[in-house]
Scaffold this active site. Structure first.
Site, PDB file in Angstrom:
ATOM      1  N   GLU A  10     -57.946 -13.007  15.331  1.00  0.00           N
ATOM      2  CA  GLU A  10     -59.175 -12.792  16.110  1.00  0.00           C
ATOM      3  C   GLU A  10     -60.342 -13.619  15.599  1.00  0.00           C
ATOM      4  OE1 GLU A  10     -59.169  -9.213  13.149  1.00  0.00           O
ATOM      5  OE2 GLU A  10     -57.741 -10.570  14.129  1.00  0.00           O
ATOM      6  N   CYS A  42     -52.555  -7.417  10.570  1.00  0.00           N
ATOM      7  CA  CYS A  42     -52.776  -7.074   9.161  1.00  0.00           C
ATOM      8  C   CYS A  42     -52.166  -5.697   8.855  1.00  0.00           C
ATOM      9  CB  CYS A  42     -54.261  -7.134   8.814  1.00  0.00           C
ATOM     10  SG  CYS A  42     -54.578  -7.222   7.033  1.00  0.00           S
ATOM     11  N   LYS A  96     -93.475  -2.004  29.293  1.00  0.00           N
ATOM     12  CA  LYS A  96     -94.553  -1.843  28.333  1.00  0.00           C
ATOM     13  C   LYS A  96     -94.485  -2.977  27.286  1.00  0.00           C
ATOM     14  CE  LYS A  96     -96.517   1.897  29.879  1.00  0.00           C
ATOM     15  NZ  LYS A  96     -97.924   1.860  30.353  1.00  0.00           N
ATOM     16  N   HIS A 129     -55.479 -12.537  10.409  1.00  0.00           N
ATOM     17  CA  HIS A 129     -56.433 -12.062  11.422  1.00  0.00           C
ATOM     18  C   HIS A 129     -56.702 -13.168  12.446  1.00  0.00           C
ATOM     19  CE1 HIS A 129     -57.770  -8.166   9.709  1.00  0.00           C
ATOM     20  NE2 HIS A 129     -57.412  -8.711   8.563  1.00  0.00           N
ATOM     21  N   GLN A 165     -96.425  -6.463  21.110  1.00  0.00           N
ATOM     22  CA  GLN A 165     -97.722  -6.790  20.507  1.00  0.00           C
ATOM     23  C   GLN A 165     -97.763  -6.377  19.034  1.00  0.00           C
ATOM     24  OE1 GLN A 165    -101.166  -5.437  22.840  1.00  0.00           O
ATOM     25  NE2 GLN A 165     -99.898  -5.447  24.675  1.00  0.00           N
TER      26      GLN A 165
END
Length: 533
Positions: free
Chosen positions: A508, A380, A187, A506, A192
């Protein structure tokens, strides 16, 4: 070359993936040899997300210069070689704070300070400053078109386009094209209406990215183009993928990057996407797999650990290994006991966090890793809980704790530094951003980094208490990473087998799929080796 600007908006609903779209476009353009930067404009009134609950906002991503920013900046760094900073995340709170400060200093003397032009001018100035020195600046507008909060940002970029010119700034709108299973068709009406809302405030998208389950047919693209007043060649599928690092490849296959360089009149060669193809191949077709338990307090919202989850995935890619994540609620361990929640895991990771909820569950998980010989990684708060566990169960300090959780503990093995104890403003006592660290040569850390001097990002208040250093080291705990002056413990280890390491920083935040972080690479390797024994 004059800087070109790409403004990315989102419609219909949140969580469509504007951040990933912005990061993926940056990745493909960078692979074409362009110097690219990203910026996120957030409509919330907080100055930054640093004091917001992870359940409210997800992860807080920390940059080298100590900015606490939106998690989308993590996507930007993982997908490109550009390092983000304080200027790459702008909030409504920062804008109003700056404008009001200028008003108080008398910089607007005689004028009525208004949203237009003062707020919008402030936003435009931030955008220009961040883009300086880059070929392309990709600016993501937070929130969903139709939200009242984001209107000043949308008005600012509308003005910006008119000032910069059509060949120097374009609008990309990410929208949703749902597949309705009961009807058996996609759809286009949500798209739109979303574009209609955007056009009502004066912005006509140049490119539409349509988030959907499968590639859109030419017929559907033509319909969207007709009702949204764009060329059919400007309607692209943003297809669901099994691996987020496939998105740059999908965008290139669809021709998104070519359309962008055409609209912005940029000459480049074809992108070199071999590194991304290799990442996706290793992710989708690994030789083996491991299961890692993440024992934390925010596990009910995985976005709370977004960078962590991705860094573990990167560690798997480096070892040609799929990493299955098992989220374990540390608060549930406290209430119901451990049970079988860690059975069958190949590694245990305890991540960061704030507050005392779930702390004892984390300590239980650390003890299980240490006594059962399971590779352990503490980050940590996870590192601090490893110190507490060791002090209690190996050193005989039964009431050892962090003073964050028990201000009356007789053994505060984790504590505030003396200079921090009189500070009351949130954030002011935090150690934020990148700090150097010196590693011991004979250590897991040094073996991972293959270096003795590193720099990593921090976000914490409490530190290892050196008053208990001799007691802990006498019983076998090792401090294998320390600040340059030797005053602050950065990494602790238990020697021997298996791999057991906790770090105050940290890691990461600096891991990428094309360059996995050394500690995650070695943690997953240890988990894999333990499984194969």
């Amino acid at each position: 070359m004059k800087t070109k600007f790409i403004f990315i908006t989102g419609g219909v609903l949140s969580s469509l993936g504007k951040g990933l779209a912005a990061a993926s476009i940056a990745a493909v353009l960078e692979c074409r040899g362009l110097r690219v930067t990203n910026q996120k404009l957030d409509p919330y009134i907080n100055v930054d997300p640093g004091t917001m609950s992870p359940f409210q906002h997800g992860e807080v991503f920390v940059t080298d210069d100590g900015a606490e920013t939106d998690l989308d900046l993590g996507h930007y760094e993982r997908f490109t070689g550009t390092r983000m900073g304080k200027g790459n995340n702008l909030t409504t709170g920062q804008v109003y704070f700056s404008v009001i400060s200028k008003e108080r200093r008398g910089e607007y003397l005689g004028k009525t300070v208004q949203v237009i032009p003062h707020i919008t001018n402030e936003i435009k100035e931030y955008i220009r400053k961040t883009a300086d020195g880059f070929d392309v600046a990709i600016v993501e507008i937070g929130g969903t078109v139709g939200d009242i909060e984001s209107l000043p940002f949308l008005e600012a970029i509308r003005q910006f386009r008119n000032e910069a010119g059509r060949e120097n700034a374009i609008f990309i709108h990410l929208t949703w094209v749902p597949f309705i299973r009961t009807a058996g068709e996609v759809k286009t009406k949500p798209t739109q209406h979303s574009v209609k809302a955007l056009r009502e405030i004066g912005i006509q998208p140049d490119i539409l990215l349509c988030r959907t389950e499968n590639f859109l047919s030419d017929e559907i693209k033509a319909k969207i183009a007709l009702f949204c007043n764009v060329e059919m060649t400007s309607v692209f599928t943003a297809k669901d993928v099994a691996c987020i690092y496939e998105v740059p490849l999908i965008f290139h296959r669809e021709g998104v990057d070519q359309k962008i360089v055409d609209l912005l009149n940029i000459w480049t060669g074809q992108p070199h996407l071999e590194a991304w193809e290799d990442v996706v191949d290793k992710f989708l077709h690994p030789a083996c797999e491991v299961t890692i338990a993440i024992v934390g307090k925010y596990v009910n919202l995985t976005d709370s650990y977004k960078s962590l989850n991705e860094a573990l995935c990167h560690g798997g890619i480096a070892n040609d290994c799929r990493v299955n994540l098992r989220f374990v609620d540390s608060e549930r361990i406290e209430k119901e006991g451990l049970g079988d929640q860690l059975d069958g895991v190949d590694g245990i990771l305890v991540p960061g966090g704030f507050g005392n909820r779930g702390i004892e569950g984390m300590i239980t998980a650390v003890e299980q890793a240490r006594t059962r010989g399971i590779p352990f990684f503490g980050i940590c708060l996870g590192m601090q809980m490893a110190v507490v566990e060791y002090a209690r169960h190996v050193c005989g300090l039964a009431r050892a704790n962090s003073s964050e959780f028990d201000e009356f503990t007789p053994h505060p093995v984790i504590d505030l530094l003396p200079g921090q104890k009189t500070i009351t403003e949130k954030g002011a006592s935090m150690r934020l951003g990148a700090y150097p660290c010196v590693l011991a040569k004979d250590s897991f850390a040094c073996a991972a980094y293959n270096d003795t001097e590193i720099s990593e990002r921090h976000r914490h208040r409490y530190e290892f208490n050196n008053e208990f250093k001799e007691t802990l080291l006498a019983q076998g705990l090792r401090i294998t990473g320390a600040s340059a002056d030797g005053r602050l413990a950065e990494i602790i280890e238990i020697g021997g087998d298996p791999w057991f390491l906790g770090c105050q920083f940290h890691p990461e935040f600096k891991s990428r799929p094309t360059a996995p972080h050394p500690l995650f690479r070695h943690f997953i390797r240890a988990a894999l080796q333990g499984k194969m024994k």
